[in-house]
Design a protein around this motif. Structure first.
Motif, short mmCIF file in Angstrom:
data_model
loop_
_atom_site.label_atom_id
_atom_site.label_comp_id
_atom_site.label_asym_id
_atom_site.label_seq_id
_atom_site.Cartn_x
_atom_site.Cartn_y
_atom_site.Cartn_z
N ALA A 104 0.83 -1.20 0.00
CA ALA A 104 0.00 0.00 0.00
C ALA A 104 0.87 1.25 0.00
O ALA A 104 0.60 2.21 -0.73
CB ALA A 104 -0.92 -0.01 1.22
N MET A 107 2.28 1.88 -3.41
CA MET A 107 1.35 2.48 -4.36
C MET A 107 1.07 3.94 -4.04
O MET A 107 1.17 4.82 -4.90
CB MET A 107 0.04 1.69 -4.37
N VAL A 108 0.73 4.21 -2.78
CA VAL A 108 0.23 5.54 -2.45
C VAL A 108 1.37 6.56 -2.36
O VAL A 108 1.30 7.64 -2.96
CB VAL A 108 -0.56 5.51 -1.14
N ASN A 164 -3.80 16.47 -0.19
CA ASN A 164 -4.92 15.54 -0.07
C ASN A 164 -4.96 14.98 1.34
O ASN A 164 -4.21 14.07 1.69
CB ASN A 164 -4.78 14.42 -1.10
N ALA A 165 -5.86 15.51 2.15
CA ALA A 165 -5.91 15.12 3.56
C ALA A 165 -6.27 13.66 3.72
O ALA A 165 -5.77 12.98 4.63
CB ALA A 165 -6.92 16.00 4.30
N THR A 166 -7.12 13.15 2.85
CA THR A 166 -7.53 11.76 2.96
C THR A 166 -6.35 10.82 2.74
O THR A 166 -6.10 9.92 3.54
CB THR A 166 -8.65 11.47 1.94
N LEU A 167 -5.62 11.05 1.66
CA LEU A 167 -4.48 10.19 1.39
C LEU A 167 -3.39 10.39 2.43
O LEU A 167 -2.72 9.44 2.84
CB LEU A 167 -3.93 10.46 -0.02
N PHE A 170 -4.22 8.41 5.40
CA PHE A 170 -3.98 6.99 5.14
C PHE A 170 -2.50 6.65 5.27
O PHE A 170 -2.12 5.67 5.91
CB PHE A 170 -4.50 6.64 3.74
N LYS B 99 -13.23 16.34 -3.43
CA LYS B 99 -12.11 16.23 -4.38
C LYS B 99 -11.06 15.25 -3.87
O LYS B 99 -10.57 14.40 -4.63
CB LYS B 99 -11.48 17.61 -4.58
N ASP B 100 -10.73 15.36 -2.59
CA ASP B 100 -9.73 14.46 -2.01
C ASP B 100 -10.16 13.00 -2.16
O ASP B 100 -9.35 12.14 -2.54
CB ASP B 100 -9.53 14.78 -0.52
N VAL B 101 -11.41 12.75 -1.85
CA VAL B 101 -11.88 11.37 -1.90
C VAL B 101 -11.81 10.82 -3.31
O VAL B 101 -11.34 9.70 -3.55
CB VAL B 101 -13.32 11.27 -1.35
N ASP B 103 -9.92 11.90 -5.80
CA ASP B 103 -8.52 11.75 -6.19
C ASP B 103 -7.93 10.48 -5.61
O ASP B 103 -7.17 9.76 -6.27
CB ASP B 103 -7.71 12.97 -5.70
N ALA B 104 -8.28 10.22 -4.34
CA ALA B 104 -7.76 9.01 -3.70
C ALA B 104 -8.27 7.77 -4.42
O ALA B 104 -7.52 6.82 -4.68
CB ALA B 104 -8.16 8.99 -2.23
N MET B 107 -6.44 7.21 -7.64
CA MET B 107 -5.11 6.63 -7.50
C MET B 107 -5.17 5.16 -7.10
O MET B 107 -4.55 4.30 -7.73
CB MET B 107 -4.32 7.40 -6.44
N VAL B 108 -5.95 4.87 -6.07
CA VAL B 108 -5.91 3.52 -5.51
C VAL B 108 -6.66 2.51 -6.38
O VAL B 108 -6.14 1.44 -6.71
CB VAL B 108 -6.45 3.52 -4.08
N GLY B 111 -4.80 1.94 -9.53
CA GLY B 111 -3.55 1.24 -9.27
C GLY B 111 -3.76 -0.23 -8.96
O GLY B 111 -2.86 -1.05 -9.14
N LEU B 167 -5.54 -2.11 1.55
CA LEU B 167 -6.03 -1.24 0.49
C LEU B 167 -7.51 -1.46 0.25
O LEU B 167 -8.26 -0.50 -0.01
CB LEU B 167 -5.24 -1.48 -0.80
N PHE B 170 -9.39 0.48 2.77
CA PHE B 170 -9.33 1.90 2.45
C PHE B 170 -10.34 2.23 1.36
O PHE B 170 -11.09 3.21 1.47
CB PHE B 170 -7.92 2.26 2.00
N LEU B 174 -13.60 4.75 1.31
CA LEU B 174 -13.73 5.77 0.26
C LEU B 174 -15.07 5.67 -0.45
O LEU B 174 -15.71 6.70 -0.75
CB LEU B 174 -12.59 5.57 -0.75
N ARG B 177 -17.82 7.07 1.74
CA ARG B 177 -17.82 8.53 1.72
C ARG B 177 -18.31 9.07 0.38
O ARG B 177 -18.95 10.12 0.32
CB ARG B 177 -16.42 9.06 2.02
#
Lengths: 246, 246
Positions: A104, A107-108, A164-167, A170, B99-101, B103-104, B107-108, B111, B167, B170, B174, B177
């Motif tokens: 994880a 990746m992140v 990005n507060a969420t990432l 994490f 936006k953060d969520v 974007d996360a 990515m995840v 990936g 992951l 996580f 996400l 949310r």
DNA sequence: ATTCCAGCCATTGTATACGCTTTTCGGTCC
DNA sequence: GGACCGAAAAGCGTATACAATGGCTGGAAT
């Protein structure tokens, strides 16, 4: 062996007993959470250590109610394990869990690098360099607890630059768990992020070279993971089923 | 407007009052957590709705202690917001958080696609196709709650195929949310993952084409995010400082 | 000597009681 | 008539009390 390592704060000012009942309890609990969390991350509380509610309540001068709340939060973050009638203990990560956590992170944290390279400011770089320096100092002084803690802080701070507060949250949890993994599977003397890896990384980021930073972070994390000695210890639950199934 | 939407379970069998004190309470709490969580994800409890401890305790037939534990867990997962002296309410995600969520997720979830394409089994594909079908059915029947829930389940299930529990967990959070975000910023009639996106994705994964699945998932998530109408509502805290600073 | 059983103790799970803060409603004054 | 102030109520935060379960220890029997 008394665990008086916690700061019990001056509770003598309370006078006697249950006077200040509702005095900004939220901040108090937050501080206690930080204390326990730090103790775990810094390996002052080792994996498997039992966390008795009564003892913690007495040490911190609050009632079990507050301790339970904190313990449950730590359990949700995978730092402590709550066994139904046995209470709380510091989590002993399994080999699978260790692999998952590092995958994880790979990746992140790598995925975050380009954005971080784009957004990093001079103040960020200064703060990061300071943390890297203090980490090297701690390592050289033999203060492994401090070094581990600073290493986790470095990666966490780095992630927060992405915006990005969420990432970032994490990654913070992942770093905490990595500290636990180091405690179980890490070889003494060869722990954590050594050398000048962190400094090099800051250099790439300051240069705005996100791709290079991403590749470097990948190698950095893989190196840490490779330094672990993941012996699949099957102490508890000796797989009787498997043994006698043939 | 009584919120008798919760299943209160047959508590008449208890006889009267506090008889069964310690009867498998853990599972009971887990069920209550699922009930509340589901109600939030399915938009039966809308963002901003207040969650009074007393009321919940009465509805579910347990004491406030257990409800508080559940509420705190939900708060850690960002599904409810705990304001210090005001109690709990369903989280109303901000535009930044949305936006953060996403974007996360971008990515995840993207990936994860290559690994999922490598590990997906026939049973996985069958289960996923079933979920996708039920989702389409629900959408056609106008059952938005069910559709939203199934869409989140689909993405969660997908992530779990990767084999990385960390992951996958996580991604699960996400998705929950995201459901809240849809409740606030989603346009009615145009919600969630429509059309045959999910079916197409399964096809790519079954073919072992991880790259194509990754690209497709990227477009899929971007399409959902683009369908949101993110009006930065500044109702509360009208930015008096900014208004009068000029 | 070792193993099994029984009773006790240690420790958690849950509920309830109490205090404090905030909010709301009603009255009075301007 | 509107606004401000006071009191009461509602609801959260914390502590404590009680019950139940699981482990541990001591004893006895094989």
């Amino acid at each position: 062996m008394n665990q008086r390592q916690f700061v019990a704060e001056g509770k003598s000012s309370d006078g006697g007993g249950r006077s200040g009942k509702n005095g900004d309890g939220t901040k108090r609990h937050e501080a206690i959470y930080q204390s326990i969390s730090d103790a775990i991350i810094e390996h002052r509380l080792k994996p498997g250590a039992r966390l008795r509610e009564d003892a913690l309540a007495e040490v911190f001068g609050v009632s079990r109610t507050g301790i339970r709340k904190i313990l449950q939060r730590l359990a949700l973050e995978h730092l402590v394990t709550l066994t139904p009638r046995r209470g709380a203990s510091v989590t002993r990560p399994t080999a699978d869990e260790a692999k998952d956590v590092f995958d994880a992170r790979l990746m992140v944290e790598c995925g975050l690098m380009p954005e971080i390279a784009r957004r990093i400011t001079d103040e960020d770089a200064i703060a990061l360099r300071d943390m890297a320096m203090r980490e090297r100092q701690a390592l050289r002084a033999g203060e492994q607890s401090t070094a581990i803690r600073l290493s986790a802080d470095f990666h966490t701070r780095l992630a927060s630059i992405s915006g990005n507060a969420t990432l970032a949250g994490f990654v913070e949890g992942l770093c905490s768990r990595s500290s636990l993994i180091l405690a179980v599977y890490g070889n003494a003397g060869h722990l954590g992020c050594e050398s000048h890896d962190h400094d090099d990384l800051i250099g790439y980021l300051e240069a705005g070279n996100g791709e290079r930073a991403e590749a470097f972070m990948g190698r950095h994390l893989k190196a840490i993971e490779a330094s672990l000695s993941i012996h699949v210890e099957e102490d508890e639950a000796p797989d009787l089923f498997e043994i006698f199934s043939g």
